[in-house]
Scaffold this active site. Structure first.
Site, PDB file in Angstrom:
ATOM      1  N   LYS A 126       0.852  -1.190   0.000  1.00  0.00           N
ATOM      2  CA  LYS A 126       0.000   0.000   0.000  1.00  0.00           C
ATOM      3  C   LYS A 126       0.881   1.231   0.000  1.00  0.00           C
ATOM      4  CE  LYS A 126      -4.405   1.092   0.170  1.00  0.00           C
ATOM      5  NZ  LYS A 126      -5.576   0.300  -0.276  1.00  0.00           N
ATOM      6  N   ASP A 166      -7.106   4.330  -4.643  1.00  0.00           N
ATOM      7  CA  ASP A 166      -7.718   4.222  -3.319  1.00  0.00           C
ATOM      8  C   ASP A 166      -8.331   5.609  -3.072  1.00  0.00           C
ATOM      9  OD1 ASP A 166      -7.758   2.274  -0.842  1.00  0.00           O
ATOM     10  OD2 ASP A 166      -7.399   4.236   0.016  1.00  0.00           O
TER      11      ASP A 166
HETATM   12  P1  NDP Z   1     -12.979   7.871  -3.023  1.00  0.00           P
HETATM   13  O1  NDP Z   1     -11.904   8.877  -2.820  1.00  0.00           O
HETATM   14  O2  NDP Z   1     -13.512   7.636  -4.379  1.00  0.00           O
HETATM   15  O3  NDP Z   1     -14.220   8.217  -2.072  1.00  0.00           O
HETATM   16  C1  NDP Z   1     -14.075   8.294  -0.695  1.00  0.00           C
HETATM   17  C2  NDP Z   1     -15.400   8.672  -0.079  1.00  0.00           C
HETATM   18  O4  NDP Z   1     -15.309   8.565   1.332  1.00  0.00           O
HETATM   19  C3  NDP Z   1     -15.788  10.111  -0.370  1.00  0.00           C
HETATM   20  O5  NDP Z   1     -17.167  10.224  -0.373  1.00  0.00           O
HETATM   21  C4  NDP Z   1     -15.165  10.859   0.823  1.00  0.00           C
HETATM   22  O6  NDP Z   1     -15.788  12.084   1.120  1.00  0.00           O
HETATM   23  C5  NDP Z   1     -15.405   9.852   1.931  1.00  0.00           C
HETATM   24  N1  NDP Z   1     -14.336  10.005   2.921  1.00  0.00           N
HETATM   25  C6  NDP Z   1     -13.021   9.830   2.745  1.00  0.00           C
HETATM   26  N2  NDP Z   1     -12.335  10.084   3.849  1.00  0.00           N
HETATM   27  C7  NDP Z   1     -13.236  10.428   4.764  1.00  0.00           C
HETATM   28  C8  NDP Z   1     -13.152  10.803   6.116  1.00  0.00           C
HETATM   29  N3  NDP Z   1     -11.969  10.870   6.746  1.00  0.00           N
HETATM   30  N4  NDP Z   1     -14.296  11.063   6.768  1.00  0.00           N
HETATM   31  C9  NDP Z   1     -15.487  10.986   6.135  1.00  0.00           C
HETATM   32  N5  NDP Z   1     -15.642  10.648   4.836  1.00  0.00           N
HETATM   33  C10 NDP Z   1     -14.534  10.376   4.174  1.00  0.00           C
HETATM   34  O7  NDP Z   1     -12.407   6.528  -2.385  1.00  0.00           O
HETATM   35  P2  NDP Z   1     -12.912   5.017  -2.630  1.00  0.00           P
HETATM   36  O8  NDP Z   1     -14.379   4.981  -2.847  1.00  0.00           O
HETATM   37  O9  NDP Z   1     -12.014   4.424  -3.642  1.00  0.00           O
HETATM   38  O10 NDP Z   1     -12.527   4.342  -1.229  1.00  0.00           O
HETATM   39  C11 NDP Z   1     -13.451   4.240  -0.153  1.00  0.00           C
HETATM   40  C12 NDP Z   1     -13.009   3.154   0.811  1.00  0.00           C
HETATM   41  O11 NDP Z   1     -12.960   1.903   0.115  1.00  0.00           O
HETATM   42  C13 NDP Z   1     -11.616   3.320   1.418  1.00  0.00           C
HETATM   43  O12 NDP Z   1     -11.609   2.751   2.710  1.00  0.00           O
HETATM   44  C14 NDP Z   1     -10.733   2.483   0.498  1.00  0.00           C
HETATM   45  O13 NDP Z   1      -9.539   2.078   1.154  1.00  0.00           O
HETATM   46  C15 NDP Z   1     -11.667   1.318   0.247  1.00  0.00           C
HETATM   47  N6  NDP Z   1     -11.399   0.503  -0.942  1.00  0.00           N
HETATM   48  C16 NDP Z   1     -11.289   1.053  -2.181  1.00  0.00           C
HETATM   49  C17 NDP Z   1     -11.093   0.260  -3.289  1.00  0.00           C
HETATM   50  C18 NDP Z   1     -11.048   0.801  -4.674  1.00  0.00           C
HETATM   51  O14 NDP Z   1     -10.929   0.003  -5.609  1.00  0.00           O
HETATM   52  N7  NDP Z   1     -11.142   2.116  -4.888  1.00  0.00           N
HETATM   53  C19 NDP Z   1     -10.937  -1.204  -3.150  1.00  0.00           C
HETATM   54  C20 NDP Z   1     -11.144  -1.698  -1.812  1.00  0.00           C
HETATM   55  C21 NDP Z   1     -11.345  -0.856  -0.768  1.00  0.00           C
HETATM   56  P3  NDP Z   1     -15.060  13.451   0.712  1.00  0.00           P
HETATM   57  O15 NDP Z   1     -15.167  13.528  -0.778  1.00  0.00           O
HETATM   58  O16 NDP Z   1     -15.807  14.536   1.408  1.00  0.00           O
HETATM   59  O17 NDP Z   1     -13.639  13.326   1.193  1.00  0.00           O
HETATM   60  O1  2IT Z   2      -7.968  -1.453  -0.778  1.00  0.00           O
HETATM   61  C1  2IT Z   2      -7.893  -1.959  -1.922  1.00  0.00           C
HETATM   62  O2  2IT Z   2      -8.023  -3.166  -2.102  1.00  0.00           O
HETATM   63  C2  2IT Z   2      -7.679  -1.053  -3.053  1.00  0.00           C
HETATM   64  N1  2IT Z   2      -7.616   0.161  -2.868  1.00  0.00           N
HETATM   65  C3  2IT Z   2      -7.517  -1.617  -4.440  1.00  0.00           C
HETATM   66  C4  2IT Z   2      -6.106  -2.086  -4.657  1.00  0.00           C
HETATM   67  C5  2IT Z   2      -5.778  -2.516  -6.074  1.00  0.00           C
HETATM   68  O3  2IT Z   2      -4.608  -2.854  -6.259  1.00  0.00           O
HETATM   69  O4  2IT Z   2      -6.642  -2.543  -6.939  1.00  0.00           O
END
Ligand code: NDP
Ligand code: 2IT
Length: 448
Positions: A126, A166
């Site tokens: 990561k 992420d």
């Molecule tokens: P994005 O940046 O696309 O979206 C994040 C969302 O969460 C936004 O709505 C943001 O609001 C909100 N957010 C982020 N930080 C905070 C905070 N500290 N407090 C409150 N709201 C918050 O990220 P993803 O959708 O990609 O990721 C979301 C979660 O999923 C994370 O935990 C990530 O690690 C996990 N994840 C992502 C994957 C992927 O493929 N993208 C795969 C597996 C897990 P705002 O815009 O106001 O900051």
């Molecule tokens: O938390 C996760 O699994 C991710 N942000 C996706 C990682 C990836 O390599 O696609």
């Protein structure tokens, strides 16, 4: 003292001020207790757990860039290459002001077991930075990404370490980083996933985490005699994971009625309008107030002034899809009071340990992120396969592979929980199933 407790204590002592990393390790080690105790002498002699909790390599570097006023800004970049026993390091890059080494280590540690659960050959890693893309111009984001990659490119490669998106890292950021990697190395290779479709990206990668979350949730409910059809759902977040979770939930006949961002949350009793949400978040990069302004049925709630969140709404299913520790014990109590059936984590570690235990005690089906959100990284691994064979698969091909992977993950963790006498404890099942493969590979490869 038992081996598990000894190693946990060591982690706390040697990694001060990293509470999220301690939390992630604690959850895993607690559920591995039975497995470790059955094999304690051998694991202890090989220091298997000490090796597991110590990253193979941790990189920290300076990222200077120039803002639109000509002012130089300096951020810190990170890449933790945690474990390569079963494949090249694989995991996302988080761009958010809260990022520090402890956050990256918790995410990297989780990633080891998640990647193992996918059944695909990917190790755990990561990275990211405390850079905040919010409110920055495209030029500023490009300047940051180019500077970040100028340092990072020395340590990554299609067969060594393959970063992805992420929080805060989406298609735009991956594009800028890929361009800089190619310029520096001259290599047109699958060094990043989540790439655009015109330069090596995979169809369905954008949707994969959210879709995968729903495929697994559906399979888990089915195997317990339930169905998503007709269920009301609370979703948090409004980013990549949340948007496609909402979309797939609707396709499966469920009714998501909430979403959120860091400042507020929306309750939309008629069901979230995904097209509008996409326009507000993916196109305009705006706040949820804009969604509420354009949608008569939606109520907007400010988190700070009201002190409320989406977990106070009466729903059947809760899908936390924003960030770590966003669902605490009080939230869990509200959900239980309102008769929640299942909580499945789209984000990484969104539920506190106390809240998780409470939900499990109350008989709520609970699936941890390392299983429920594994569809994103699994599809990244499918993107790596397509890059290696220099071919692109159709959306249907990738989506059906994703679906099968999520179904397999559920049954693997369900079986593991049963085998070790913890039927229905999907946290233990996921940790045990993920661990066993990595432990076997580490043991086979000797002391490295
Ligand atoms: P994005 O940046 O696309 O979206 C994040 C969302 O969460 C936004 O709505 C943001 O609001 C909100 N957010 C982020 N930080 C905070 C905070 N500290 N407090 C409150 N709201 C918050 O990220 P993803 O959708 O990609 O990721 C979301 C979660 O999923 C994370 O935990 C990530 O690690 C996990 N994840 C992502 C994957 C992927 O493929 N993208 C795969 C597996 C897990 P705002 O815009 O106001 O900051
Ligand atoms: O938390 C996760 O699994 C991710 N942000 C996706 C990682 C990836 O390599 O696609």
């Amino acid at each position: 003292m038992s081996y598990v407790d000894e190693v946990y204590q060591l982690v706390v002592e040697k990694n001060p001020a990293q509470p999220e990393f301690h939390q992630a390790v604690k959850e895993v080690l607690e559920s591995l207790r039975v497995v470790i105790e059955a094999n304690e002498e051998k694991y202890r002699k090989d220091a298997l757990l000490e090796r597991l909790v110590n990253p193979e390599r941790q990189l920290m570097f300076r990222v200077p860039w120039v803002d639109d006023n000509g002012q130089v800004q300096v951020n810190t970049g990170y890449r933790v290459q945690f474990n390569s026993a079963i494949g090249p390091y694989k995991g996302g890059l988080r761009l958010h002001p809260s990022v520090n080494i402890g956050i990256i280590k918790f995410l990297g540690f989780e990633q080891i077991f998640k990647n193992s659960l996918t059944g695909l050959p990917i190790g755990g890693g990561k990275g990211g930075s405390d850079f905040d893309p919010k409110g920055k111009s495209d030029r500023e984001v490009m300047a940051f990404c180019q500077s970040f990659m100028t340092e990072l490119h020395k340590y990554i490669g299609a067969d060594t370490d393959v970063p992805a998106g992420d929080i805060g890292t989406g298609a735009r950021e991956i594009g800028f980083m890929y361009g800089q990697y190619k310029r520096l190395t001259g290599l047109y290779e699958g060094v990043l996933t989540g790439k655009g479709l015109t330069y090596g990206g995979s169809l369905a990668r954008t949707e994969a985490t959210g879709y995968g979350l729903l495929y697994l949730t559906e399979e888990m409910l089915k195997s317990n005699g339930h169905d998503i059809k007709g269920k009301t759902i609370a979703v948090s977040g409004s980013g990549n994971v949340a948007i496609y979770a909402i979309q797939k939930a609707q396709q499966l006949g469920g009714k998501p009625v909430t979403c959120s961002d860091s400042t507020g949350w929306v309750y939309d009793p008629e069901g979230i309008d995904v097209a509008l949400l996409k326009e507000v978040k993916e196109v305009n990069r705006a706040r949820l107030t804009e969604y509420a302004a354009k949608r008569p049925s939606a109520q907007y709630h400010d988190k700070k002034t009201e002190g409320t969140n989406q977990w106070s709404v009466k729903v059947d299913i809760a899908l936390p899809c924003a960030t770590q520790n966003e669902l605490n014990l009080d939230d869990a109590k509200k959900l239980v009071e309102n008769g929640v059936l299942a909580v499945c984590e789209g984000a990484n570690m969104p539920t506190t340990l106390e809240a998780t235990e409470y939900l499990q005690e109350k008989g709520v089906y609970f699936v941890p992120g390392k299983a429920a959100n594994a569809g994103g990284v699994a599809t990244s691994a499918l993107e790596m396969s397509q890059n290696s064979e220099r071919l692109s698969w159709t959306f249907e091909e990738v989506d059906s592979k994703l679906q099968q992977i999520m179904i397999n993950i559920f049954h693997n963790l369900d079986d593991a929980a049963k085998k070790y006498g913890m039927e229905g404890n999907y946290v233990a099942g996921a940790n045990i199933a993920g661990f066993l493969k990595v432990a076997e590979a580490m043991t086979a490869q000797g002391i490295v």
